[in-house]
Design a protein around this motif. Structure first.
Motif, short mmCIF file in Angstrom:
data_model
loop_
_atom_site.label_atom_id
_atom_site.label_comp_id
_atom_site.label_asym_id
_atom_site.label_seq_id
_atom_site.Cartn_x
_atom_site.Cartn_y
_atom_site.Cartn_z
N GLN A 1 0.85 -1.20 0.00
CA GLN A 1 0.00 0.00 0.00
C GLN A 1 0.88 1.24 0.00
O GLN A 1 1.94 1.23 0.61
N TYR A 2 0.38 2.25 -0.64
CA TYR A 2 1.13 3.51 -0.61
C TYR A 2 0.85 4.29 0.67
O TYR A 2 -0.29 4.38 1.11
N PHE A 3 1.88 4.85 1.22
CA PHE A 3 1.70 5.87 2.25
C PHE A 3 2.05 7.19 1.62
O PHE A 3 3.20 7.42 1.25
N MET A 4 1.07 8.03 1.46
CA MET A 4 1.32 9.34 0.87
C MET A 4 1.03 10.34 1.95
O MET A 4 -0.12 10.48 2.37
N THR A 5 2.04 10.99 2.44
CA THR A 5 1.77 11.85 3.58
C THR A 5 1.53 13.30 3.20
O THR A 5 1.39 14.14 4.07
N MET A 6 1.45 13.59 1.91
CA MET A 6 0.96 14.92 1.53
C MET A 6 -0.55 14.81 1.33
O MET A 6 -1.05 13.81 0.84
N PHE A 7 -1.27 15.87 1.70
CA PHE A 7 -2.70 15.92 1.44
C PHE A 7 -2.91 16.23 -0.04
O PHE A 7 -2.30 17.16 -0.57
N VAL A 8 -3.78 15.46 -0.67
CA VAL A 8 -4.04 15.65 -2.09
C VAL A 8 -5.39 16.29 -2.27
O VAL A 8 -6.32 16.00 -1.53
N THR A 9 -5.52 17.16 -3.25
CA THR A 9 -6.83 17.72 -3.57
C THR A 9 -6.89 17.99 -5.07
O THR A 9 -5.94 17.75 -5.80
#
Length: 584
Positions: free
Chosen positions: A147-155
């Motif tokens: 699984q990816y951990f993406m710690t930036m908030f995406v919008t």
RNA sequence: GCGGCCGUAGUCUAGCUUGGUUAGGACGCUGGCCUCCCAAGCCGGUGACCCGGGUUCAAAUCUCGGCGGCCGCACCA
């Protein structure tokens, strides 16, 4: 250290909530961890800490402050490298539940290179793990799905748009993005310090410890640009005899746990600190924490080892403060970002971020020029011809020719470029100066942590009551005004005084409820340095008493002298005893 | 995100085992009286079962899920 069986952390958080410094947000809906609301006292305190930050850094270096948006187009963080390094494929062992970076497992156990694993999609990663039957290195268990951990908030930016935006994880990037204009506005001088204090977002996996790790927080980033060939710090003299508590990386890997007291000059000589400006800022950072009440012995700078550092950092020290329960806690990072960011933005935006510096005397130099020969490139590379032309045009000519001479060809972006593809010429040109990408040192502070630290540092228990002994500069409220009793005209007189002081620009708190002792206690708990009390004598001779929060001693002073004396006191020109004559 | 422990006014806590209480107390906060200096005293007031489902005639109490907290693991650019 426990006080009444409660840790300082708990006591401080309790007082913070009760008195309105800060508390967890969205409590009525059950809360959402990683978010915090500042109440009235907290926002005053935070504002004062930011003001102290400006005094400590901006003023001495004439640095310039900017303010930009939080939502940032994806391109910016693709260029800066954050998209890549904020997103990692992780797998969990189904047996022991340990988590691993899937790409590292593939690299170590299947011999797949980093550049290859980077290109893999999640599904492919999963396939590769199975294909090489990779097991948990700890317990030999099977892995679940990566699984990816993406710690930036995406919008998404815009209503129906496909354009992706990220919540910035640091305030620094907009300084790099806007560098050209800022440099111009600053009238093209170096060194140049650019600053931004603002919110940043990080979707932390597990935010904990209240204000210490938040998902939305205030960061104060300083990007200090200088010429790498003129990397001397002209203010070093002011700090070189000062000592820093250091744990340099080399000694850290040898197991050093206690910081060494190292003179700045020595730290530079020994190579503990890579560049003078970094050392200079570390001293300012230490002093800044001093001014928030943190003594030297509760501070240290610990170097981050290569694999602990951010992708952009060539050297990094964390400034840490020793807290009661949380132990050594990072409050600022001091990174040598070199020219990494500007170069990345140059590459992605194709905008020249170099600065020009004139020589004292123009120099004539022999230079090599290379030009792509389209008539040979076209047939040889077909649809890739355009890319090859770009590669040649963008290349450093002398380095390109060196490689050509050595190997008979140049390998660039997987294209094999031969001598017949480039036209070489040599010319003597007069150079008036040189172009270069400035280097950057970055001191970066977490403001919310500083707020917490200011509170914990100020916290003291005296006779079973809590006192916040803020340095007078950062005390959210400066003075309290009380009538000794509510009978008679004392209340009226006190309110009059409160109004007057407030008009003078002081932060004033008026209270007449309960007994005088209770009011003093409340004021101590809010960290108010001075309490002014109107009593019977006031009506007779126009004097009031001023009580010191730290010592509970009092002086008596004539009302007309109050304002100038208070101003002098808060400017640290006089001590409490100088305010008036000792009473009682 | 996983595992362990936990969740009753702003705070500390009684009650939960064995379902039925107007959910009790202390401190705080607040209004009044009193009071010339450090949370004093007296009188009054305010305020809580984390949220949601289930079981039950009845849930703070039993049960499931969620949220939150603490600790450990992982993560922390």
């Amino acid at each position: 250290m426990k006080k009444n069986n409660v840790t300082m952390y708990e006591a401080v958080n309790e007082i913070a909530r009760r008195r309105g410094f800060f508390w967890p947000s969205y409590e009525i809906y059950g809360g959402a961890s990683g978010f915090m609301t500042y109440g009235p006292l907290g926002s005053l305190l935070k504002r004062k800490i930011e003001a102290t930050f400006r005094d400590a850094f901006l003023k001495p270096l004439k640095m310039l402050e900017i303010e930009s948006g939080i939502i940032t187009p994806a391109k910016v963080f693709e260029a800066s490298g954050h998209v890549k390094s904020f997103k990692e494929p992780m797998v969990e062992c189904t047996k022991c539940r340990r988590k691993f970076r899937a790409d590292h497992l593939l690299r170590d156990q299947a011999n797949i290179s980093d550049s290859e694993t980077e290109k893999l999609t999640l599904k492919q990663v999963s396939k590769e793990l199975k294909r090489h039957s990779i097991q948990c290195p700890e317990c030999k268990g099977e892995f679940g799905h990566p699984q990816y951990f993406m710690t930036m908030f995406v919008t998404r930016i815009g209503p129906y748009s496909d354009s992706v935006g990220y919540g910035r994880p640091e305030a620094a990037q907009s300084i790099f993005v806007e560098f050209r204009r800022l440099f111009e506005v600053a009238r093209e001088r170096l060194p140049l310090g650019l600053v931004q204090i603002g919110h940043a977002l990080r979707n932390e996996i597990s935010p904990r410890q209240g204000p210490i790790r938040l998902r939305e927080f205030t960061i104060a980033d300083i990007e200090f640009f200088f010429d790498p060939q003129d990397a001397k710090c002209n203010l070093l003299k002011q700090v070189e005899d000062e000592t820093l508590p250091l744990i340099p990386g080399t000694l850290k890997s040898q197991g050093l746990k206690e910081a060494l007291e190292v003179k700045v000059s020595e730290a530079l000589q020994e190579g503990y600190i890579a560049t003078e400006w970094l050392a200079y800022f570390m001293v300012l950072a230490k002093r800044f924490l001093n001014s928030l009440g943190v003594p030297d012995e509760k501070q240290r700078f610990i170097e981050k080892l290569r694999w602990e550092r951010a992708h952009y950092s060539a050297q990094g020290y964390d400034q840490e403060v020793l807290l009661d329960r949380l132990g050594w806690t990072e409050v600022s990072g001091h990174n040598y970002r070199t020219d990494f960011d500007l170069k990345q933005h140059m590459k992605w935006s194709k905008v020249d971020m170099q600065v020009f510096k004139e020589y004292d005397q123009p120099k004539s130099v022999d230079r090599v020029f290379i030009k792509p020969i389209r008539s040979t490139i076209g047939p040889a590379f077909k649809e890739d011809a355009k890319k090859v032309i770009d590669v040649i045009t963008g290349a450093d000519a002398s380095r390109f020719m060196q490689e050509m001479k050595k190997k008979g060809y140049v390998l660039a972006e997987n294209f094999r470029i031969l001598p017949e593809h480039v036209q070489v010429s040599r010319k003597t040109v007069e150079e008036k100066g040189r172009k270069f990408v400035p280097h950057v040192v970055e001191p970066s502070f977490g403001i919310d942590r500083l707020v917490y630290i200011a509170l914990e540092t100020a916290y003291e228990k005296k006779k079973d009551r809590a006192i916040l002994k803020f340095p007078r500069e950062i005390a959210p409220i400066q003075v309290a005004v009380f009538p000794l009793v509510t009978k008679g005209d004392l209340g009226k007189k006190a309110q009059e005084l409160q109004r007057k002081l407030s008009e003078e620009g002081l932060e004033v708190f008026y209270d007449e409820s309960g007994s005088i002792g209770r009011r003093y206690a409340r004021a101590d708990e809010a960290g108010i340095p001075l309490c002014i009390t109107v009593d019977k004598l006031t009506l007779a001779d126009n004097t009031i008493t001023v009580r010191d929060r730290n010592t509970w001693t009092q002086v008596r002073i004539k009302i007309p002298e109050l304002v100038p004396n208070l101003n002098a006191y808060f400017d640290r020109k006089i001590t409490f005893e100088d305010l008036g004559s000792i009473s009682n």
